[in-house]
Design an enzyme around this catalytic site. Structure first.
Site, PDB file in Angstrom:
ATOM      1  N   GLN A  84      -6.272   0.678  -7.114  1.00 17.08           N
ATOM      2  CA  GLN A  84      -5.795   0.152  -8.504  1.00 17.08           C
ATOM      3  C   GLN A  84      -6.222   0.467  -9.327  1.00 17.08           C
ATOM      4  O   GLN A  84      -5.711   0.444 -10.799  1.00 17.08           O
ATOM      5  CB  GLN A  84      -5.612  -1.451  -8.292  1.00 17.08           C
ATOM      6  CG  GLN A  84      -5.360  -2.556  -9.055  1.00 17.08           C
ATOM      7  CD  GLN A  84      -4.915  -3.799  -8.643  1.00 17.08           C
ATOM      8  OE1 GLN A  84      -4.287  -4.110  -7.759  1.00 17.08           O
ATOM      9  NE2 GLN A  84      -5.640  -4.613  -9.301  1.00 17.08           N
ATOM     10  N   ASN A 136       0.516  -1.080   0.189  1.00 14.87           N
ATOM     11  CA  ASN A 136       0.220   0.209   0.314  1.00 14.87           C
ATOM     12  C   ASN A 136       0.621   1.050   0.160  1.00 14.87           C
ATOM     13  O   ASN A 136       1.142   2.207  -0.378  1.00 14.87           O
ATOM     14  CB  ASN A 136      -1.548  -0.307   1.571  1.00 14.87           C
ATOM     15  CG  ASN A 136      -1.818  -1.355   1.142  1.00 14.87           C
ATOM     16  OD1 ASN A 136      -2.071  -2.059   0.228  1.00 14.87           O
ATOM     17  ND2 ASN A 136      -2.780  -1.092   2.124  1.00 14.87           N
ATOM     18  N   SER A 172      -7.843  11.017 -48.952  1.00 14.52           N
ATOM     19  CA  SER A 172      -9.273  10.447 -48.721  1.00 14.52           C
ATOM     20  C   SER A 172      -8.596   8.544 -49.329  1.00 14.52           C
ATOM     21  O   SER A 172      -8.407   8.649 -50.469  1.00 14.52           O
ATOM     22  CB  SER A 172     -10.505  10.915 -49.313  1.00 14.52           C
ATOM     23  OG  SER A 172     -11.112   9.640 -49.612  1.00 14.52           O
ATOM     24  N   LYS A 185      -9.005  15.107 -52.005  1.00 10.24           N
ATOM     25  CA  LYS A 185      -8.992  15.013 -50.587  1.00 10.24           C
ATOM     26  C   LYS A 185      -7.539  15.577 -50.418  1.00 10.24           C
ATOM     27  O   LYS A 185      -6.684  14.299 -49.756  1.00 10.24           O
ATOM     28  CB  LYS A 185      -9.914  14.495 -49.804  1.00 10.24           C
ATOM     29  CG  LYS A 185     -11.169  14.486 -50.575  1.00 10.24           C
ATOM     30  CD  LYS A 185     -12.063  15.456 -49.666  1.00 10.24           C
ATOM     31  CE  LYS A 185     -12.482  15.987 -48.536  1.00 10.24           C
ATOM     32  NZ  LYS A 185     -13.018  14.856 -47.690  1.00 10.24           N
ATOM     33  N   TYR A 211      -6.497   2.188   2.705  1.00  9.92           N
ATOM     34  CA  TYR A 211      -6.474   1.625   1.407  1.00  9.92           C
ATOM     35  C   TYR A 211      -7.885   0.701   1.207  1.00  9.92           C
ATOM     36  O   TYR A 211      -8.129  -0.019   1.653  1.00  9.92           O
ATOM     37  CB  TYR A 211      -5.165   1.138   1.037  1.00  9.92           C
ATOM     38  CG  TYR A 211      -4.951   0.333   0.130  1.00  9.92           C
ATOM     39  CD1 TYR A 211      -4.189   1.017  -1.204  1.00  9.92           C
ATOM     40  CD2 TYR A 211      -5.662  -0.897   0.026  1.00  9.92           C
ATOM     41  CE1 TYR A 211      -4.276   0.409  -2.697  1.00  9.92           C
ATOM     42  CE2 TYR A 211      -5.544  -2.403  -1.400  1.00  9.92           C
ATOM     43  CZ  TYR A 211      -4.972  -1.144  -2.772  1.00  9.92           C
ATOM     44  OH  TYR A 211      -4.513  -1.185  -3.649  1.00  9.92           O
ATOM     45  N   LYS A 262      -4.618   3.267 -11.818  1.00 10.76           N
ATOM     46  CA  LYS A 262      -3.001   3.117 -12.932  1.00 10.76           C
ATOM     47  C   LYS A 262      -3.712   3.964 -14.842  1.00 10.76           C
ATOM     48  O   LYS A 262      -3.117   4.267 -14.710  1.00 10.76           O
ATOM     49  CB  LYS A 262      -2.402   2.535 -12.439  1.00 10.76           C
ATOM     50  CG  LYS A 262      -1.283   2.725 -10.845  1.00 10.76           C
ATOM     51  CD  LYS A 262      -0.629   1.766 -10.602  1.00 10.76           C
ATOM     52  CE  LYS A 262      -1.364   0.729 -10.347  1.00 10.76           C
ATOM     53  NZ  LYS A 262      -1.814   0.772  -8.947  1.00 10.76           N
ATOM     54  N   GLU A 279      -8.174  17.000 -36.430  1.00 13.25           N
ATOM     55  CA  GLU A 279      -8.716  16.231 -36.435  1.00 13.25           C
ATOM     56  C   GLU A 279      -9.391  15.506 -34.986  1.00 13.25           C
ATOM     57  O   GLU A 279      -9.252  15.189 -33.764  1.00 13.25           O
ATOM     58  CB  GLU A 279      -9.364  15.413 -37.109  1.00 13.25           C
ATOM     59  CG  GLU A 279     -10.284  16.881 -38.759  1.00 13.25           C
ATOM     60  CD  GLU A 279     -11.338  16.070 -39.505  1.00 13.25           C
ATOM     61  OE1 GLU A 279     -11.685  16.073 -39.328  1.00 13.25           O
ATOM     62  OE2 GLU A 279     -10.208  15.522 -39.934  1.00 13.25           O
ATOM     63  N   ASN A 290      -7.547  15.641 -46.399  1.00 13.95           N
ATOM     64  CA  ASN A 290      -7.445  16.357 -44.899  1.00 13.95           C
ATOM     65  C   ASN A 290      -6.682  16.147 -44.128  1.00 13.95           C
ATOM     66  O   ASN A 290      -5.872  16.342 -43.411  1.00 13.95           O
ATOM     67  CB  ASN A 290      -8.571  14.557 -44.171  1.00 13.95           C
ATOM     68  CG  ASN A 290      -9.984  14.489 -45.324  1.00 13.95           C
ATOM     69  OD1 ASN A 290     -10.300  14.350 -46.262  1.00 13.95           O
ATOM     70  ND2 ASN A 290      -9.450  13.199 -46.054  1.00 13.95           N
ATOM     71  N   THR A 312     -15.112  36.808 -32.684  1.00 16.34           N
ATOM     72  CA  THR A 312     -16.277  36.003 -31.588  1.00 16.34           C
ATOM     73  C   THR A 312     -17.984  35.576 -32.143  1.00 16.34           C
ATOM     74  O   THR A 312     -18.132  35.835 -33.259  1.00 16.34           O
ATOM     75  CB  THR A 312     -16.770  37.338 -30.580  1.00 16.34           C
ATOM     76  OG1 THR A 312     -17.459  38.224 -31.434  1.00 16.34           O
ATOM     77  CG2 THR A 312     -15.286  37.865 -30.204  1.00 16.34           C
ATOM     78  N   HIS A 313     -17.890  34.790 -31.713  1.00 21.72           N
ATOM     79  CA  HIS A 313     -18.847  33.624 -32.393  1.00 21.72           C
ATOM     80  C   HIS A 313     -18.657  33.137 -33.638  1.00 21.72           C
ATOM     81  O   HIS A 313     -19.889  33.191 -33.842  1.00 21.72           O
ATOM     82  CB  HIS A 313     -19.920  34.606 -31.938  1.00 21.72           C
ATOM     83  CG  HIS A 313     -20.554  35.196 -31.193  1.00 21.72           C
ATOM     84  ND1 HIS A 313     -21.401  34.532 -30.081  1.00 21.72           N
ATOM     85  CD2 HIS A 313     -20.207  36.721 -30.851  1.00 21.72           C
ATOM     86  CE1 HIS A 313     -21.816  35.928 -29.094  1.00 21.72           C
ATOM     87  NE2 HIS A 313     -20.755  36.628 -28.989  1.00 21.72           N
TER      88      HIS A 313
HETATM   89  N1  ARG Z   1      -1.953  -3.675  -7.202  1.00 23.02           N
HETATM   90  C1  ARG Z   1      -2.376  -2.438  -6.014  1.00 23.02           C
HETATM   91  C2  ARG Z   1      -2.838  -1.222  -6.264  1.00 23.02           C
HETATM   92  O1  ARG Z   1      -2.222  -0.816  -7.256  1.00 23.02           O
HETATM   93  C3  ARG Z   1      -1.154  -2.816  -4.634  1.00 23.02           C
HETATM   94  C4  ARG Z   1      -1.489  -2.974  -3.802  1.00 23.02           C
HETATM   95  C5  ARG Z   1      -1.934  -3.936  -2.891  1.00 23.02           C
HETATM   96  N2  ARG Z   1      -2.397  -3.869  -1.808  1.00 23.02           N
HETATM   97  C6  ARG Z   1      -2.733  -4.340  -1.427  1.00 23.02           C
HETATM   98  N3  ARG Z   1      -3.652  -4.569  -0.033  1.00 23.02           N
HETATM   99  N4  ARG Z   1      -3.859  -5.957  -2.541  1.00 23.02           N
HETATM  100  O2  ARG Z   1      -3.119  -0.499  -5.252  1.00 23.02           O
END
Ligand code: ARG
Length: 469
Positions: free
Chosen positions: A320, A108, A275, A281, A315, A323, A288, A283, A153-154
């Site tokens: 998790q 953690n 295109s 074309k 925690y 990420k 975009e 593009n 503007t607009h």
């Molecule tokens: N993969 C977990 C995360 O990204 C790591 C921490 C896991 N901790 C736990 N108490 N299971 O949060």
């Protein structure tokens, strides 16, 4: 400890596949290893590792770093995440002493530390191309400082400006984006290691030592907060979402400007491809797609905030899920900035088309009203009278008949009109020059701040011995 081929008890469950984060958290390996190296130093300082044990562990961790760098590392999906993969591999390399690495540490506080270190690198990954884009904007703004164009503007022609003035508006947006990213990095520069699972430790840990060695300003204040705090990731996602929104606005303008209707930008393959069906074309695919990326990044911000909402301390495994959105946003925004920089570097403006558009005498309407104001006419009266003059088909270059003579004679010229707008921040002469100089000075400051973030990130390489001091 468990035999190397077998997963440790804490990651053994019939639903291990569901819990796995390895595909997402693998990019954290380098910062994870650096954190572990400093953790072993701390354990030696408080007498829980001998110097020899510490040296063995550090050497093993550096070997792991090399294996990962060279693509030789035996990743094992059944080991759930990057942290356990590293720890088990370390056991294979250095034997039972590897079992001491996790002393006083939980995944953690470990993952929280990794995220803080990753964030610093992520900000550099975005800031480098963003500075390049700014550099291009500055150069082109200087070159086009006096090139007339209509301001909108607009999306209706409004008042005369110059292309340089318009490009600098984008420059200053990106300046605030950099400022925000650096502020996020500064607030996040606190080490969570030593918080343990949530409640610290009975061991005499030294979080301040770890913090100092890794280039943090200080260690955490409260252990429960330290393992659950994802504010820095939320802030980073906000910074990236707003940056993506800014990029999308510039992208949208390029799409418009490349259209036959505007024609402010000449057709070029720097904007994209053709295109598959229509041979004629050309593009604007790149701007975009720049415009399109913003939705994805804003989605990541909303997604993470929703994950965090209502989570009890400390925690929870929900965390998790932080990420995937952050890592994706960083990669996407960095490549989006690069792509847009490439476009801005190469496109050719059709200055003549822009000047012709700016030559629209109706852009002079406000200027005429301001001429009347100079001779003492209240602005509302002037606005009314110029409006009526135009509505009756009067020449916008001339004053309304009732005021001719009193408010000066002579007609206004549209092409040079932007140059008369010299109030601070405006497009005219000295006012624009002041903005260009301010942009230069800011650019210097932002580059310096980035160098200092780069130096902090360099500590990771030093700890992994990938770079000597
Ligand atoms: N993969 C977990 C995360 O990204 C790591 C921490 C896991 N901790 C736990 N108490 N299971 O949060």
């Amino acid at each position: 400890m468990a035999p190397p081929s077998q997963a440790p008890r804490y990651v053994r469950t019939p639903t291990a596949g569901f819990l796995r984060s390895l595909d997402v958290d693998r990019p954290l390996a380098r910062v994870d290893l650096a954190g572990s190296i400093v953790h072993t130093e701390m354990l030696e300082r408080i007498g829980l590792l001998t110097a020899a044990e510490r040296a063995t562990l550090v050497e093993g961790l550096r070997t792991v770093a090399r294996e990962i760098r060279d693509g030789q590392f035996p990743w094992r999906p059944e080991l759930e995440d990057v942290h356990t993969n590293v720890e088990v591999r370390l056991g294979e390399l250095v034997g039972p002493v590897a079992g001491k690495l996790h002393t006083g540490r939980s995944r953690n506080d470990q993952v929280a530390l990794d995220e803080r270190l990753y964030l610093r690198a992520a900000i550099a990954e975005v800031a480098h191309p963003l500075l390049r884009l700014q550099e291009i904007l500055r150069r082109r703004a200087r070159a086009e400082a006096k090139s007339p164009m209509p301001g909108y503007t607009h999306l209706q022609r409004a008042q005369p400006i110059t292309l340089g003035h318009h490009l600098l508006a984008h420059y200053f947006r990106f300046d605030r984006d950099l400022d925000r990213l650096y502020a996020t990095a500064a607030r996040a520069n606190v080490s969570p290691l030593g918080a343990g699972a949530l409640a610290g430790s009975t061991l005499p840990l030294d979080p301040a030592y770890v913090a100092g060695r890794l280039g943090f300003d200080r260690a955490f204040e409260n252990s429960l907060d330290a393992v659950s705090d994802r504010d820095a990731f939320v802030e980073l996602l906000f910074d990236l979402a707003l940056l993506a929104v800014h990029l999308s606005a510039l992208g949208e303008e390029l799409v418009l400007w490349a259209s036959t209707e505007f024609g402010f930008v000449r057709p070029t393959d720097a904007l994209g491809g053709g295109s598959s069906l229509m041979p004629q074309k050309q593009n604007p695919d790149v701007p975009e797609l720049v415009r399109g990326k913003a939705g994805r990044i804003v989605g990541h911000l909303v997604g993470l905030l929703t994950t965090l909402k209502g989570l009890p301390l400390a925690y929870d495994r929900d965390l998790q899920e932080d990420k995937a959105p952050v890592l994706d946003a960083v990669r996407e925004v960095a490549t989006t900035v690069q792509a847009l920089a490439e476009v801005m570097d190469r496109i050719e403006f059709d200055a003549e088309r822009m000047a012709t558009a700016a030559d629209d005498p109706r852009l002079l309407a406000t200027d005429q009203a301001e001429r009347l104001v100079r001779s003492g006419v209240p602005f509302r009266e002037a606005h009314e009278s110029v409006g009526a003059h135009l509505a009756q088909g009067g020449d916008p270059r001339e004053l309304p008949a009732a005021y001719r003579g009193r408010a000066g004679t002579g007609s206004l010229d549209a092409r040079s009109a932007a140059q008369r707008r010299t109030s601070p921040g405006g497009p005219g002469g000295a006012a624009l020059e002041a903005q260009l100089q301010l942009a230069d000075a800011r650019y210097g400051l932002r580059s310096e701040s980035l160098s200092s973030i780069d130096r902090s990130n360099g500590r990771i390489d030093e700890l992994l011995e990938e770079r000597t001091k």
